[in-house]
Design a protein around this motif. Structure first.
Motif, short mmCIF file in Angstrom:
data_model
loop_
_atom_site.label_atom_id
_atom_site.label_comp_id
_atom_site.label_asym_id
_atom_site.label_seq_id
_atom_site.Cartn_x
_atom_site.Cartn_y
_atom_site.Cartn_z
N LYS A 26 51.09 36.40 45.56
CA LYS A 26 49.62 36.37 45.60
C LYS A 26 49.05 36.48 47.01
N SER A 53 42.71 33.73 43.53
CA SER A 53 43.02 32.80 42.41
C SER A 53 41.82 32.62 41.50
N TYR A 85 39.18 43.62 43.37
CA TYR A 85 40.24 43.12 42.50
C TYR A 85 40.37 43.99 41.24
N PRO A 106 43.56 33.88 49.60
CA PRO A 106 44.31 33.59 48.36
C PRO A 106 43.50 32.78 47.36
N PHE A 162 50.70 43.03 40.46
CA PHE A 162 50.42 41.64 40.11
C PHE A 162 51.63 40.96 39.47
N ARG A 164 41.43 35.73 39.32
CA ARG A 164 42.46 35.88 38.30
C ARG A 164 42.22 34.92 37.17
#
Length: 196
Positions: free
Chosen positions: A178, A193, A162, A189, A173, A196
């Motif tokens: 996503k 999440s 990432y 996903p 991004f 992030r």
């Protein structure tokens, strides 16, 4: 579906502007090259530019929209890249070899593209030394990007994958949903999440 005259004119202006940023290309080089971009394509969301089994006969300049390149493997769709404004896109292995593509290229948002045929493109690269140097530099830059992507995929830690993508391509991004970024990073996903 084909583009309107106004849309195709705007797309050609964008292509000229992009090529105008290349120091080694003269105005004459650019005008000669742009004249070969004859295929005009308008893709709606969800439509395909190419599917597995089809041969890629064109290189495309993306004027507007967002595309994803993915490899269908069973019930999974492994995202391997994206195309967005002012970028070039095609199923490159098929474009180079003339064999059937293994990849799909699908519009995620409405897309306007200009295409140049493989024979016209390769002929121009062979005949124009300035453009040949530019194309070689582009291939080298893209090869470095592919090697970086391979390194990303070899890292066992999702946080490292990432972080490397965020450093290298932060614009993804803001533009890409996503779930497709997660596929590109080979994670769920939910994992994306959390990161992030």
């Amino acid at each position: 579906m084909h583009l309107s005259v106004a849309s195709s004119h705007a797309a050609l202006l964008s292509l000229r502007a992009l090529l105008g940023q290349v120091p080694q290309l003269s105005e004459a080089d650019i005008e000669e090259f742009v004249a070969y971009w004859q295929k005009l394509v308008d893709l709606r969301r969800g439509e395909f530019l190419i599917r597995p089994g089809q041969a890629e006969h064109h290189l495309y300049f993306v004027h507007t929209g967002l595309l994803r390149i993915y490899l269908p493997v069973g019930s999974e769709e492994i995202c391997v890249g994206f195309g967005y404004e002012n970028s070039l896109i095609c199923s490159f292995p098929s474009f180079v070899t003339g064999q059937a593509s293994e990849y799909s290229i699908q519009a995620l948002r409405g897309r306007e593209l200009l295409g140049i045929s493989r024979p016209d493109f390769l002929g121009f690269v062979e005949q124009n030394a300035n453009f040949g140097r530019f194309w070689r530099a582009e291939l080298e830059r893209n090869l470095v990007g592919r090697i970086e992507r391979e390194i990303d995929l070899l890292l066992p830690d999702p946080a490292q994958r990432y972080a490397r993508l965020l450093t290298r391509s932060p614009q993804l991004f803001q533009r890409v949903p996503k779930k497709y970024i997660a596929s590109y990073l080979r994670m769920t996903p939910e994992t994306l999440s959390r990161l992030r």
